[in-house]
Design a protein around this motif. Structure first.
Motif, PDB file in Angstrom:
ATOM      1  N   LEU A 101     -26.459   4.654   6.881  1.00 12.51           N
ATOM      2  CA  LEU A 101     -26.462   3.431   5.354  1.00 12.51           C
ATOM      3  C   LEU A 101     -27.819   3.292   5.466  1.00 12.51           C
ATOM      4  CD1 LEU A 101     -23.885   1.726   5.393  1.00 12.51           C
ATOM      5  CD2 LEU A 101     -24.445   0.019   6.665  1.00 12.51           C
ATOM      6  N   SER A 132     -22.201   8.607   8.789  1.00 12.83           N
ATOM      7  CA  SER A 132     -21.971   7.856   7.951  1.00 12.83           C
ATOM      8  C   SER A 132     -20.509   9.015   7.900  1.00 12.83           C
ATOM      9  CB  SER A 132     -22.479   6.017   6.783  1.00 12.83           C
ATOM     10  OG  SER A 132     -23.543   5.469   7.166  1.00 12.83           O
ATOM     11  N   GLU A 133     -21.846   9.723   6.338  1.00 11.91           N
ATOM     12  CA  GLU A 133     -20.749  11.332   6.248  1.00 11.91           C
ATOM     13  C   GLU A 133     -21.596  12.232   5.875  1.00 11.91           C
ATOM     14  OE1 GLU A 133     -19.193   8.973   2.423  1.00 11.91           O
ATOM     15  OE2 GLU A 133     -20.046  10.277   1.498  1.00 11.91           O
ATOM     16  N   PHE A 189      -5.471 -14.092  -8.722  1.00  9.19           N
ATOM     17  CA  PHE A 189      -6.330 -12.906  -7.734  1.00  9.19           C
ATOM     18  C   PHE A 189      -4.443 -12.240  -8.205  1.00  9.19           C
ATOM     19  CE2 PHE A 189      -3.633 -11.346  -3.762  1.00  9.19           C
ATOM     20  CZ  PHE A 189      -4.707 -10.538  -3.871  1.00  9.19           C
ATOM     21  N   PRO A 191     -20.004   7.435  12.991  1.00 12.68           N
ATOM     22  CA  PRO A 191     -21.200   6.466  12.868  1.00 12.68           C
ATOM     23  C   PRO A 191     -21.203   5.579  14.184  1.00 12.68           C
ATOM     24  CG  PRO A 191     -18.590   5.256  11.104  1.00 12.68           C
ATOM     25  CD  PRO A 191     -18.726   6.072  12.017  1.00 12.68           C
ATOM     26  N   HIS A 203     -12.139   6.141   0.967  1.00  7.70           N
ATOM     27  CA  HIS A 203     -12.229   4.384   1.485  1.00  7.70           C
ATOM     28  C   HIS A 203     -11.195   4.429  -0.261  1.00  7.70           C
ATOM     29  CE1 HIS A 203     -14.436   3.666   4.458  1.00  7.70           C
ATOM     30  NE2 HIS A 203     -15.596   4.108   3.727  1.00  7.70           N
ATOM     31  N   PRO A 204     -10.005   4.341  -0.370  1.00  2.00           N
ATOM     32  CA  PRO A 204      -9.332   4.708  -1.046  1.00  2.00           C
ATOM     33  C   PRO A 204      -8.637   2.735  -2.101  1.00  2.00           C
ATOM     34  CG  PRO A 204      -7.535   5.335   0.309  1.00  2.00           C
ATOM     35  CD  PRO A 204      -8.808   4.984   0.841  1.00  2.00           C
ATOM     36  N   ASP A 205      -8.577   2.708  -3.048  1.00  6.42           N
ATOM     37  CA  ASP A 205      -8.407   1.575  -3.124  1.00  6.42           C
ATOM     38  C   ASP A 205      -6.778   1.192  -3.211  1.00  6.42           C
ATOM     39  OD1 ASP A 205     -10.880   1.257  -4.969  1.00  6.42           O
ATOM     40  OD2 ASP A 205     -10.184   0.524  -6.477  1.00  6.42           O
ATOM     41  N   THR A 206      -5.976  -0.052  -3.538  1.00  4.03           N
ATOM     42  CA  THR A 206      -4.873   0.272  -2.808  1.00  4.03           C
ATOM     43  C   THR A 206      -4.091   0.470  -3.949  1.00  4.03           C
ATOM     44  OG1 THR A 206      -5.593  -1.738  -1.694  1.00  4.03           O
ATOM     45  CG2 THR A 206      -3.188  -2.214  -2.540  1.00  4.03           C
ATOM     46  N   GLN A 228     -11.736  -9.742  -4.305  1.00  2.00           N
ATOM     47  CA  GLN A 228     -10.339  -9.368  -5.204  1.00  2.00           C
ATOM     48  C   GLN A 228     -10.050  -7.761  -4.011  1.00  2.00           C
ATOM     49  OE1 GLN A 228      -8.528 -10.661  -7.657  1.00  2.00           O
ATOM     50  NE2 GLN A 228      -6.819  -9.348  -7.332  1.00  2.00           N
ATOM     51  N   GLU A 229     -10.707  -6.646  -4.128  1.00  2.00           N
ATOM     52  CA  GLU A 229      -9.532  -5.639  -3.368  1.00  2.00           C
ATOM     53  C   GLU A 229      -9.582  -5.224  -1.671  1.00  2.00           C
ATOM     54  OE1 GLU A 229      -9.467  -3.320  -5.363  1.00  2.00           O
ATOM     55  OE2 GLU A 229      -8.182  -2.433  -3.348  1.00  2.00           O
ATOM     56  N   MET A 284      -6.544  -7.586  -1.914  1.00  2.00           N
ATOM     57  CA  MET A 284      -5.128  -7.085  -1.898  1.00  2.00           C
ATOM     58  C   MET A 284      -4.622  -6.045  -1.112  1.00  2.00           C
ATOM     59  SD  MET A 284      -6.540  -6.039  -6.077  1.00  2.00           S
ATOM     60  CE  MET A 284      -5.178  -4.778  -6.246  1.00  2.00           C
ATOM     61  N   ARG A 285      -5.815  -5.351  -0.269  1.00  2.00           N
ATOM     62  CA  ARG A 285      -5.162  -4.814   0.888  1.00  2.00           C
ATOM     63  C   ARG A 285      -4.492  -5.542   1.776  1.00  2.00           C
ATOM     64  NH1 ARG A 285     -10.016  -0.133   1.052  1.00  2.00           N
ATOM     65  NH2 ARG A 285      -9.859   0.544  -0.838  1.00  2.00           N
ATOM     66  N   ARG A 323      -4.539   1.871 -11.945  1.00  2.00           N
ATOM     67  CA  ARG A 323      -4.803   2.783 -11.613  1.00  2.00           C
ATOM     68  C   ARG A 323      -3.344   3.940 -11.488  1.00  2.00           C
ATOM     69  NH1 ARG A 323      -6.708  -0.748  -6.262  1.00  2.00           N
ATOM     70  NH2 ARG A 323      -8.607  -1.948  -7.532  1.00  2.00           N
ATOM     71  N   GLU A 353     -23.004  13.130 -10.490  1.00  2.00           N
ATOM     72  CA  GLU A 353     -24.223  12.618  -9.666  1.00  2.00           C
ATOM     73  C   GLU A 353     -24.648  13.892  -8.099  1.00  2.00           C
ATOM     74  OE1 GLU A 353     -24.415   9.651  -6.056  1.00  2.00           O
ATOM     75  OE2 GLU A 353     -23.264   8.892  -7.298  1.00  2.00           O
ATOM     76  N   GLY A 405     -20.606  -0.623  11.590  1.00  2.00           N
ATOM     77  CA  GLY A 405     -20.412   1.113  11.111  1.00  2.00           C
ATOM     78  C   GLY A 405     -21.961   0.954  11.643  1.00  2.00           C
ATOM     79  N   ARG A 454      -5.131 -10.728 -11.424  1.00  2.00           N
ATOM     80  CA  ARG A 454      -5.953  -9.401 -11.865  1.00  2.00           C
ATOM     81  C   ARG A 454      -5.365  -8.457 -10.638  1.00  2.00           C
ATOM     82  NH1 ARG A 454     -12.066 -10.423  -9.715  1.00  2.00           N
ATOM     83  NH2 ARG A 454     -12.508  -7.903  -9.869  1.00  2.00           N
ATOM     84  N   ARG A 455      -4.714  -8.469  -9.683  1.00  2.00           N
ATOM     85  CA  ARG A 455      -4.028  -7.454  -9.166  1.00  2.00           C
ATOM     86  C   ARG A 455      -3.038  -6.664  -9.896  1.00  2.00           C
ATOM     87  NH1 ARG A 455       0.757  -7.257  -6.224  1.00  2.00           N
ATOM     88  NH2 ARG A 455       1.125  -5.489  -4.405  1.00  2.00           N
ATOM     89  N   LEU A 480      -5.129  -3.850 -11.860  1.00  2.00           N
ATOM     90  CA  LEU A 480      -5.205  -3.104 -11.755  1.00  2.00           C
ATOM     91  C   LEU A 480      -4.722  -2.379 -11.290  1.00  2.00           C
ATOM     92  CD1 LEU A 480      -7.890  -4.976  -9.123  1.00  2.00           C
ATOM     93  CD2 LEU A 480      -8.322  -3.524 -10.984  1.00  2.00           C
ATOM     94  N   LEU A 481      -3.577  -2.648 -10.595  1.00  2.00           N
ATOM     95  CA  LEU A 481      -2.909  -1.544 -10.041  1.00  2.00           C
ATOM     96  C   LEU A 481      -2.150  -0.611 -11.193  1.00  2.00           C
ATOM     97  CD1 LEU A 481      -0.599  -3.506  -6.777  1.00  2.00           C
ATOM     98  CD2 LEU A 481      -2.120  -1.449  -6.446  1.00  2.00           C
TER      99      LEU A 481
END
Lengths: 376, 178
Positions: free
Chosen positions: A207, A186-187, A25, A182, A147-150, B54-55, B58-59, A36, A325, B152, A28-29, A32-33
């Motif tokens: 959804l 949703s958006e 974990f 919601p 929904h940003p990644d860390t 995993q994500e 991480m958070r 990014r 898209e 939601g 991989r973290r 990924l960081l």
């Protein structure tokens, strides 16, 4: 007797997984960081280069207000920058391409800021769709939650500004006319301002699918456009504001996004193309109302631009590069060009299949729309 | 070196007084497998489940000082995981509809499970949303209201989502050995 819970537990126990250890974990973290941060740095440089020396509307997270600026030059092309979890330094700002100078400037700034200690702060929203009013005094845009990644040294500022906004370029005031929360929303996605200026059509995502709604520019008279089809999205007004083309799932036959049109009062009908192809999305009427540009998927998340001549019913592919898209083709005011985002670049395509011109580098995502007027 | 050791001791002492009740590693070991298995069931994809798990961790790790002091840190983990699932599912539905016209299609994740027994087959026929509602209420023990908040949607939607699956699975439950 075992209960449903036991059946489910048993099923979970026998579900095959590749166990992730604590060590794996963290490895991989780190990886990924690192990736990014590199992506973020590359995008930061691209945005800084593009925006150097140009005025910017900074989005006020608390007030939803932006400083007044002269409106974009007539015939400018407005689009949304690539804002994604992988590029957190620009979270979907709105840009303007000026055809006279070839410059790109920011109209609405949703990029991140960085303090002296290197701590980054980013708005937790992105622009999902944008359209100009026919008189050029206002823009409508949809803000969706990111929904940003860390990114460990980044603070994401969440706001309650999610929804549909109208930005008045004369006062610099941005007003949310439709909130989104919601479970009913949703958006909010693509938006379209009617050519007669009275109504904004927008796509609301949940959804369980999407639908199209109509609202007056002041936020009143918000109502559903009942088309009787599932997953209706991408509304496009006809030049006389009497009809809307859109994509939806057909009520029978293969479940592919298909183009329809509806009169505002009633009567939805499918738009038929040729003999073999049927699917299409992101439609846009030509200014004369005689052609419809749209995107057709090609077995991946991108597609090609096609033009349907409504009188003959013949559709022709005019651009085969990977159209994004969330990109909707946009006709120039004189109908001689179609702007579209392909592989992140803003392109000008000849509707008759002639030369394609690349206007910007690879950091566009949503749009484009032509600002009214100009010499196109 | 002596000074560093001293600082570490102070940090450990201060955490013991007001910090997380348990080390992140312990929490990870206790929760990861179960979350991953639940996500495979929900998404129907082992790779999606791995990515989301995993994500999510991480958070949680990024905010462990705060999350570790919560009464139910697993609740926070599940909330993050469901947000990621919802976001990814929305995107996947859009892309699938635009490219193939198919929705709720699985990759290799549930294939081997589907073939094994009736329960796997029933679960594989549900939509990811139905499976998520079922896993949250049955496996994780959330109430309908709590599951609705995580997904939601309205509580009545959670009931509607799980109703058919419960009935089908209840038939199996009556027929298997405990």
């Amino acid at each position: 007797m075992p209960e449903v819970r036991d059946v489910l537990e048993r099923q979970m126990d026998r579900t095959p997984i590749e166990p992730i250890t604590v060590e794996a974990f963290f490895r991989r973290r780190d990886s990924l960081l690192r990736r990014r941060r590199i992506t973020a740095a590359v995008v930061a440089i691209a945005v800084a280069v593009a925006a150097t020396g140009l005025a910017v509307h900074a989005f006020d997270r608390a007030q939803g207000a932006v400083p007044a600026l002269p409106p974009p030059r007539a015939g400018s092309i407005v689009f949304v920058g690539r804002g994604s979890a992988w590029a957190p330094t620009d979270n979907g700002s709105v840009y303007v391409y000026d055809p006279a100078s070839g410059n790109v400037s920011k109209l609405l700034d949703l990029s991140c800021t960085q303090d002296a200690a290197g701590h980054r702060s980013c708005p937790g929203v992105r622009v999902n769709g944008v359209a100009a009013s026919p008189d050029g005094t206002r823009f409508v845009y949809s803000l969706a939650e990111s929904h940003p990644d860390t990114v460990s040294d980044t603070t994401w500022t969440m706001t309650d500004a999610v929804g549909l906004h109208v930005l008045d370029l004369r006062s610099g005031r941005s007003t949310r006319i439709v909130p989104c929360a919601p479970p009913s929303c949703s958006e909010i996605g693509s938006v379209a301002w009617s050519p007669n200026g009275t109504t904004i059509a927008y796509t609301i995502d949940r959804l369980d699918g999407a639908s199209i709604r109509l609202v007056d520019p002041d936020g009143s008279n918000d109502r559903a456009l009942d088309v009787g089809l599932a997953d209706a999205r991408d509304p496009a007004w006809s030049p006389d504001s009497s009809r809307i083309a859109f994509s939806a799932m057909p009520s029978h036959g293969p479940q592919v996004p298909t183009l329809f049109e509806t009169a505002i009062c009633c009567d939805t009908r499918e738009l038929i193309f040729g003999h073999t192809q049927r699917s299409g999305y992101a439609p846009a009427w030509s200014p004369a109302g005689t052609s419809l540009a749209y995107v057709q998927g090609e077995g991946g998340p991108t597609g090609s631009v096609w033009v349907l001549r409504t009188e003959s019913g013949i559709a022709t592919r005019v651009e085969s590069l990977g159209v994004a898209e969330q990109s909707t083709p946009a006709w120039s005011p004189d109908g001689s060009r179609i702007a579209v985002i392909s592989n992140g670049r803003l392109l000008l395509v000849d509707p008759d299949g002639g030369t394609t011109t690349v206007l910007t580098k690879a950091w566009s995502r949503v749009g484009p729309v032509f600002y009214p007027g100009g010499s196109w | 070196m002596e000074e560093v050791a001293h600082v570490d001791e102070l940090i450990a002492e201060s955490r013991a007084l007001s910090g997380p009740a348990q080390p992140f590693e312990e929490f990870f070991i206790r929760e990861m497998d179960r979350l991953q298995r639940a996500l495979v069931l929900i998404t129907g994809s082992r790779s999606d489940a791995e990515d989301i798990a995993q994500e999510s961790f991480m958070r949680v790790f990024a905010r462990w000082d705060e999350v570790g002091t919560m009464d139910q840190p697993a609740g926070y983990l599940h909330r993050v995981a469901m947000n990621l699932f919802r976001s990814r599912y929305r995107r996947a539905v859009r892309e699938l509809k635009r490219t193939t016209g198919m929705v709720d299609r699985h990759d290799d994740g549930l294939g081997p499970v589907e073939d094994r027994d009736e329960a796997g087959r029933i679960l594989a026929e549900l939509t990811p949303r139905q499976r998520a509602a079922l896993v949250l209420t049955e496996a994780f023990g959330y109430s309908g209201e709590e599951a609705a908040e995580l997904l939601g949607v309205k509580p009545s939607t959670v009931y509607a989502l799980t109703h058919q699956a419960r009935r089908a699975l209840a038939g199996i439950a009556g027929g298997i050995d405990a």
